[in-house]
Design a protein around this motif. Structure first.
Motif, short mmCIF file in Angstrom:
data_model
loop_
_atom_site.label_atom_id
_atom_site.label_comp_id
_atom_site.label_asym_id
_atom_site.label_seq_id
_atom_site.Cartn_x
_atom_site.Cartn_y
_atom_site.Cartn_z
N THR A 33 0.84 -1.04 -0.03
CA THR A 33 -0.07 -0.06 -0.08
C THR A 33 0.78 1.31 0.16
N GLY A 34 2.19 1.28 0.36
CA GLY A 34 2.83 2.20 0.59
C GLY A 34 2.68 2.98 1.56
N LYS A 35 1.78 2.47 2.60
CA LYS A 35 1.63 3.38 3.79
C LYS A 35 2.65 3.16 5.06
N THR A 36 2.98 3.98 5.71
CA THR A 36 3.79 3.75 6.82
C THR A 36 3.30 4.44 8.10
N ALA A 37 3.06 3.90 8.97
CA ALA A 37 2.44 4.33 10.19
C ALA A 37 3.43 5.64 10.95
N GLU A 38 2.85 6.66 11.59
CA GLU A 38 3.52 7.62 12.39
C GLU A 38 3.47 7.10 14.03
N LEU A 39 4.61 6.98 14.41
CA LEU A 39 4.84 6.49 15.67
C LEU A 39 5.06 7.81 16.71
N LYS A 40 4.45 7.41 17.79
CA LYS A 40 4.60 8.46 18.96
C LYS A 40 4.60 7.73 20.29
N PRO A 41 5.61 8.19 21.15
CA PRO A 41 5.49 7.53 22.59
C PRO A 41 4.36 8.13 23.47
N ALA A 42 4.04 7.41 24.15
CA ALA A 42 3.01 7.96 25.29
C ALA A 42 3.26 9.09 25.98
N LYS A 43 4.73 9.63 26.11
CA LYS A 43 5.01 10.88 26.47
C LYS A 43 6.39 11.29 25.93
N GLY A 44 6.53 12.57 25.72
CA GLY A 44 7.69 12.95 24.96
C GLY A 44 7.80 12.63 23.51
N SER A 45 8.87 12.63 23.19
CA SER A 45 9.30 12.19 21.64
C SER A 45 10.52 11.13 21.94
N GLY A 46 10.78 10.59 20.52
CA GLY A 46 11.58 9.51 20.56
C GLY A 46 11.04 8.38 20.00
N ALA A 92 1.19 4.56 23.88
CA ALA A 92 2.08 5.01 22.62
C ALA A 92 0.98 4.75 21.54
N SER A 93 1.27 5.64 20.17
CA SER A 93 0.38 5.39 19.39
C SER A 93 0.87 5.49 17.84
N ALA A 94 0.15 4.61 17.07
CA ALA A 94 0.56 4.61 15.86
C ALA A 94 -0.59 4.76 14.75
#
Length: 223
Positions: free
Chosen positions: A91-104, A122-124
Motif C-alpha cells: 500500500t505504500g503506507k507507513t504509520a506515524e509512531l509516537k511514544p506515550a510521553k515526550g518524543s523519541g 503509545a500511538s501508531a
C-alpha cells in the motif's frame, strides 16, 4: 466467515486485547496468562511477540481521516528493543509512531511489554486510511524491530465503534457541503405607482370645421 461469526471473533479479540494489556502491565512478559492464544492477530519471532493487532478506521465511511493501529508487543529477551516502523506492504503506507510521553522511538523493554493504542499509551496512526485499508479485511502488516527485524502478520480492519472505540483514532467528521441559507424576504415595499397622473389639456385645438362655422356666422363687412 459469516457476518455473525466475524462479529463474534472481533468481540473476542477486543476482550482478549484488554485482558492481555492488563496482564502484561501487572505480571511481565512471561506470565502464564499471556500463554492464552486469543482468536486475533499474533506472531512471534525470536524473543519478540506481536499480539492483539488491529487496524481501527474512522467510524464514518466517508471520512478520509487517519486510522489507528492497536497492538501489544512483548519482549522476552534480556535486551530492550525499539520499534523502528510499522508498514502496510503493498500500500505504500507507513504509520506515524509516537511514544506515550515526550518524543523519541518506541521502546519495548527487556522482559516487558509495550501497548500501542488507547488513551495514555503509545500511538501508531496511518494517514488517509481509506486509500489503503477496508473494514472487514485481514490486512498484512509488518512491525520492524531494531534487533529482531521484521515481524509480519495479518490484522483485522475494524471501524472505531463499539468495542474498538476507545482504541481507535479521534473521530474526524465528513466534510459535508454547507447548505445555502434560505434567502430572507425583502422588507422594502415595492415603490408606489406615480400619483401624479397626466391632466388632460384644457386648451383643445379647434377643428377645421368649427373654425369654418365661426367664420361663416360673422356678417360681411361693408354691407
Amino acid at each position: 466467515m459469516s457476518s455473525s461469526l466475524r462479529r463474534g471473533a472481533l468481540a473476542a479479540a477486543a476482550i482478549a486485547f484488554s485482558i492481555a494489556s492488563l496482564a502484561a502491565c501487572g505480571a511481565g512478559g512471561d506470565a502464564q496468562t499471556l500463554e492464552v492464544k486469543p482468536d486475533n492477530a499474533a506472531a512471534k519471532v525470536g524473543n519478540l511477540k506481536v499480539q492483539n493487532v488491529l487496524i481501527i478506521t474512522q467510524p464514518d465511511l466517508q471520512s478520509t481521516g487517519p486510522a489507528a493501529i492497536a497492538a501489544t508487543l512483548f519482549n522476552n529477551g534480556s535486551t530492550a528493543q525499539t520499534l523502528d516502523s510499522i508498514t502496510l506492504p503493498g500500500t505504500g503506507k507507513t504509520a506515524e509512531l509516537k511514544p506515550a510521553k515526550g518524543s523519541g522511538p518506541l521502546t519495548v523493554p527487556a522482559h516487558g511489554s509495550l501497548v500501542i493504542g488507547g488513551k495514555g499509551n503509545a500511538s501508531a496512526s496511518l494517514p488517509s486510511s481509506r486509500e489503503a485499508v477496508q473494514d472487514g479485511n485481514a490486512q498484512k502488516i509488518t512491525f520492524t524491530f531494531s534487533q529482531t527485524g521484521a515481524v509480519s502478520l495479518r490484522a483485522f480492519v475494524v471501524p472505531s465503534d463499539n468495542y474498538f472505540k476507545k482504541w481507535g483514532p479521534s473521530e474526524v467528521p465528513t466534510g459535508a457541503p454547507s447548505t445555502s441559507p434560505t434567502p430572507s424576504k425583502s422588507t422594502t415595499a415595492s415603490p408606489n405607482p406615480s400619483t401624479s397622473a397626466s391632466k388632460p389639456s384644457t386648451s383643445a385645438t379647434p377643428t377645421d370645421a368649427a373654425s369654418a362655422s365661426v367664420s361663416a356666422s360673422k356678417p360681411a363687412a361693408g354691407h
